[in-house]
Design a protein around this motif. Structure first.
Motif, PDB file in Angstrom:
ATOM      1  N   ILE A 195      53.250  19.560 -36.310  1.00  0.00           N
ATOM      2  CA  ILE A 195      54.053  18.846 -36.831  1.00  0.00           C
ATOM      3  C   ILE A 195      54.102  19.460 -38.260  1.00  0.00           C
ATOM      4  O   ILE A 195      55.091  19.776 -38.837  1.00  0.00           O
ATOM      5  CB  ILE A 195      52.775  17.436 -36.924  1.00  0.00           C
ATOM      6  N   ASN A 196      52.732  20.730 -38.062  1.00  0.00           N
ATOM      7  CA  ASN A 196      52.982  21.179 -39.510  1.00  0.00           C
ATOM      8  C   ASN A 196      54.392  22.033 -40.047  1.00  0.00           C
ATOM      9  O   ASN A 196      55.140  22.771 -40.829  1.00  0.00           O
ATOM     10  CB  ASN A 196      51.700  21.644 -40.132  1.00  0.00           C
ATOM     11  N   ARG A 197      54.724  23.361 -38.669  1.00  0.00           N
ATOM     12  CA  ARG A 197      56.006  23.539 -38.499  1.00  0.00           C
ATOM     13  C   ARG A 197      57.299  23.228 -38.457  1.00  0.00           C
ATOM     14  O   ARG A 197      58.183  23.902 -38.942  1.00  0.00           O
ATOM     15  CB  ARG A 197      55.510  23.997 -36.126  1.00  0.00           C
ATOM     16  N   GLY A 198      57.140  21.755 -38.235  1.00  0.00           N
ATOM     17  CA  GLY A 198      58.481  21.084 -38.336  1.00  0.00           C
ATOM     18  C   GLY A 198      59.149  20.855 -36.960  1.00  0.00           C
ATOM     19  O   GLY A 198      60.148  20.659 -37.038  1.00  0.00           O
ATOM     20  N   THR A 199      58.740  21.884 -35.948  1.00  0.00           N
ATOM     21  CA  THR A 199      59.043  22.307 -34.538  1.00  0.00           C
ATOM     22  C   THR A 199      58.308  22.458 -33.786  1.00  0.00           C
ATOM     23  O   THR A 199      57.133  23.257 -34.192  1.00  0.00           O
ATOM     24  CB  THR A 199      60.445  23.625 -34.658  1.00  0.00           C
ATOM     25  N   LEU A 200      58.582  22.862 -32.320  1.00  0.00           N
ATOM     26  CA  LEU A 200      57.831  22.732 -31.447  1.00  0.00           C
ATOM     27  C   LEU A 200      57.379  24.395 -30.946  1.00  0.00           C
ATOM     28  O   LEU A 200      58.347  25.334 -31.001  1.00  0.00           O
ATOM     29  CB  LEU A 200      57.790  22.569 -30.151  1.00  0.00           C
ATOM     30  N   LEU A 201      56.457  24.606 -31.941  1.00  0.00           N
ATOM     31  CA  LEU A 201      56.233  26.593 -31.401  1.00  0.00           C
ATOM     32  C   LEU A 201      56.637  27.003 -30.160  1.00  0.00           C
ATOM     33  O   LEU A 201      57.260  28.155 -30.460  1.00  0.00           O
ATOM     34  CB  LEU A 201      54.521  26.388 -31.181  1.00  0.00           C
ATOM     35  N   ASP A 202      56.827  26.380 -28.958  1.00  0.00           N
ATOM     36  CA  ASP A 202      56.994  26.796 -27.041  1.00  0.00           C
ATOM     37  C   ASP A 202      58.095  26.312 -27.031  1.00  0.00           C
ATOM     38  O   ASP A 202      59.321  27.794 -26.412  1.00  0.00           O
ATOM     39  CB  ASP A 202      56.482  26.752 -26.626  1.00  0.00           C
ATOM     40  N   ALA A 203      59.225  25.883 -28.742  1.00  0.00           N
ATOM     41  CA  ALA A 203      60.615  26.033 -28.545  1.00  0.00           C
ATOM     42  C   ALA A 203      61.241  25.130 -29.892  1.00  0.00           C
ATOM     43  O   ALA A 203      61.728  24.086 -29.778  1.00  0.00           O
ATOM     44  CB  ALA A 203      60.864  24.234 -27.357  1.00  0.00           C
ATOM     45  N   PRO A 204      61.551  26.301 -29.956  1.00  0.00           N
ATOM     46  CA  PRO A 204      61.493  26.541 -31.951  1.00  0.00           C
ATOM     47  C   PRO A 204      62.420  25.196 -32.909  1.00  0.00           C
ATOM     48  O   PRO A 204      62.999  25.219 -33.436  1.00  0.00           O
ATOM     49  CB  PRO A 204      61.254  27.513 -32.258  1.00  0.00           C
ATOM     50  N   SER A 205      63.637  25.235 -31.243  1.00  0.00           N
ATOM     51  CA  SER A 205      65.063  24.037 -32.168  1.00  0.00           C
ATOM     52  C   SER A 205      64.404  23.378 -31.412  1.00  0.00           C
ATOM     53  O   SER A 205      65.420  22.362 -31.873  1.00  0.00           O
ATOM     54  CB  SER A 205      66.279  25.225 -31.116  1.00  0.00           C
ATOM     55  N   ILE A 206      63.412  22.178 -31.551  1.00  0.00           N
ATOM     56  CA  ILE A 206      63.259  21.363 -31.069  1.00  0.00           C
ATOM     57  C   ILE A 206      62.282  20.766 -32.122  1.00  0.00           C
ATOM     58  O   ILE A 206      61.075  21.316 -32.687  1.00  0.00           O
ATOM     59  CB  ILE A 206      62.805  20.834 -29.932  1.00  0.00           C
ATOM     60  N   THR A 207      63.262  19.944 -33.000  1.00  0.00           N
ATOM     61  CA  THR A 207      61.711  18.970 -34.339  1.00  0.00           C
ATOM     62  C   THR A 207      61.273  18.494 -33.242  1.00  0.00           C
ATOM     63  O   THR A 207      60.881  17.581 -32.968  1.00  0.00           O
ATOM     64  CB  THR A 207      63.240  18.027 -34.717  1.00  0.00           C
ATOM     65  N   THR A 208      60.138  18.699 -34.324  1.00  0.00           N
ATOM     66  CA  THR A 208      58.988  17.624 -33.938  1.00  0.00           C
ATOM     67  C   THR A 208      58.706  16.737 -34.198  1.00  0.00           C
ATOM     68  O   THR A 208      58.514  15.975 -33.030  1.00  0.00           O
ATOM     69  CB  THR A 208      57.308  18.408 -34.472  1.00  0.00           C
ATOM     70  N   PRO A 253      58.945  13.982 -29.065  1.00  0.00           N
ATOM     71  CA  PRO A 253      58.388  14.861 -28.994  1.00  0.00           C
ATOM     72  C   PRO A 253      57.740  14.673 -27.542  1.00  0.00           C
ATOM     73  O   PRO A 253      57.002  15.005 -26.929  1.00  0.00           O
ATOM     74  CB  PRO A 253      56.911  13.773 -29.510  1.00  0.00           C
ATOM     75  N   ASP A 254      59.163  13.870 -26.965  1.00  0.00           N
ATOM     76  CA  ASP A 254      59.018  13.586 -25.272  1.00  0.00           C
ATOM     77  C   ASP A 254      59.642  14.746 -25.189  1.00  0.00           C
ATOM     78  O   ASP A 254      59.294  15.144 -23.311  1.00  0.00           O
ATOM     79  CB  ASP A 254      59.536  12.703 -25.056  1.00  0.00           C
ATOM     80  N   LEU A 255      59.452  16.099 -25.707  1.00  0.00           N
ATOM     81  CA  LEU A 255      59.568  17.399 -25.256  1.00  0.00           C
ATOM     82  C   LEU A 255      59.336  18.584 -25.176  1.00  0.00           C
ATOM     83  O   LEU A 255      59.321  19.101 -25.246  1.00  0.00           O
ATOM     84  CB  LEU A 255      61.770  18.098 -25.697  1.00  0.00           C
ATOM     85  N   HIS A 256      57.691  17.936 -25.464  1.00  0.00           N
ATOM     86  CA  HIS A 256      56.807  18.844 -26.058  1.00  0.00           C
ATOM     87  C   HIS A 256      56.432  18.876 -24.605  1.00  0.00           C
ATOM     88  O   HIS A 256      55.330  18.680 -23.824  1.00  0.00           O
ATOM     89  CB  HIS A 256      56.078  18.081 -27.163  1.00  0.00           C
ATOM     90  N   SER A 257      55.792  19.888 -24.184  1.00  0.00           N
ATOM     91  CA  SER A 257      55.324  20.782 -23.706  1.00  0.00           C
ATOM     92  C   SER A 257      53.892  21.164 -23.035  1.00  0.00           C
ATOM     93  O   SER A 257      53.325  20.666 -24.327  1.00  0.00           O
ATOM     94  CB  SER A 257      55.254  22.620 -22.773  1.00  0.00           C
ATOM     95  N   LEU A 258      53.243  20.003 -22.223  1.00  0.00           N
ATOM     96  CA  LEU A 258      52.060  20.041 -21.676  1.00  0.00           C
ATOM     97  C   LEU A 258      51.215  21.509 -21.914  1.00  0.00           C
ATOM     98  O   LEU A 258      50.432  22.031 -22.965  1.00  0.00           O
ATOM     99  CB  LEU A 258      51.667  19.310 -20.469  1.00  0.00           C
ATOM    100  N   HIS A 259      52.179  22.261 -22.376  1.00  0.00           N
ATOM    101  CA  HIS A 259      51.623  24.304 -22.122  1.00  0.00           C
ATOM    102  C   HIS A 259      51.109  24.332 -23.841  1.00  0.00           C
ATOM    103  O   HIS A 259      50.273  24.764 -24.140  1.00  0.00           O
ATOM    104  CB  HIS A 259      52.293  24.972 -21.774  1.00  0.00           C
ATOM    105  N   CYS A 260      52.304  23.758 -24.444  1.00  0.00           N
ATOM    106  CA  CYS A 260      51.953  24.407 -26.233  1.00  0.00           C
ATOM    107  C   CYS A 260      50.469  23.544 -26.427  1.00  0.00           C
ATOM    108  O   CYS A 260      49.975  23.948 -27.405  1.00  0.00           O
ATOM    109  CB  CYS A 260      53.290  23.824 -26.568  1.00  0.00           C
ATOM    110  N   LEU A 261      51.070  21.385 -26.213  1.00  0.00           N
ATOM    111  CA  LEU A 261      49.518  21.008 -26.487  1.00  0.00           C
ATOM    112  C   LEU A 261      48.300  21.049 -25.846  1.00  0.00           C
ATOM    113  O   LEU A 261      47.559  20.667 -26.828  1.00  0.00           O
ATOM    114  CB  LEU A 261      50.271  19.647 -25.797  1.00  0.00           C
TER     115      LEU A 261
END
Length: 180
Positions: free
Chosen positions: A33-46, A50-58
């Motif tokens: 949330i604080n990054r504004g993008t997903l750590l393991d997919a930096p082109s995706i806005t948090t 959220p449906d693209l947020h990997s369980l690995h990252c979470l």
């Protein structure tokens, strides 16, 4: 007069904070949330995907798991941005980790997932029950003392307990309450 009004407002606030709530939605870690993008997919806005947020990252990445979790509300009509609805307490964070790992597909990128009850790889949705312990501020959603984390399929009888304040990427949206 001022002291009576202050007492009445205090009682209203305490009553609201002790109410049981139920909310179903996506889980997002505070680090992303604080990054504004997903750590393991930096082109995706948090807060847009959220449906693209990997369980690995979470559920695996130390920065993400240590940062704690929030529940996201659905985008407002005409928007594609999810809102920051509720922040979970330490118990809620632990329960989200356990639930997510149990439904996450082991070997599907999530190294701590067992896949015992599911085969999810992205977009963790849950139903959370608990009590509000801390009201929202202009930068943080209300905090929930979590009593249960369940499958999103369980849902909430009567629908979600919508928060008084939903935080967006840059601002807060409040429900206004009139007290007579």
């Amino acid at each position: 007069m001022f002291s009576r009004l202050s007492s009445a407002l205090l009682l209203c606030t305490v009553g609201v904070m002790s109410d049981e709530i139920c909310f179903e939605g996506f889980v997002m870690d505070n680090f992303c949330i604080n990054r504004g993008t997903l750590l393991d997919a930096p082109s995706i806005t948090t807060l847009i995907n959220p449906d693209l947020h990997s369980l690995h990252c979470l559920l695996d990445v130390a920065q993400c798991t240590a940062s704690g979790y929030e529940l996201l509300s659905e985008p407002a009509e005409g928007s594609n941005t999810y809102g920051r609805a509720y922040r979970l307490d330490a118990t809620g964070n632990t329960l989200v980790l356990a639930h997510g790992r149990s439904i996450g597909m082991g070997g599907g990128g999530c190294t701590t997932c067992t896949g015992g009850t599911g085969n999810e790889t992205k977009g963790l949705r849950v139903t959370v029950k608990g009590k509000i312990t801390t009201p929202a501020t202009d930068s943080l959603p209300a905090t929930i003392a979590v009593s249960e984390v369940l499958s999103s399929d369980v849902g909430c009888v009567g629908g979600n307990t919508e928060p008084d304040v939903v935080l967006g990427a840059t601002s807060a949206f409040s429900k206004f309450v009139t007290i007579h």
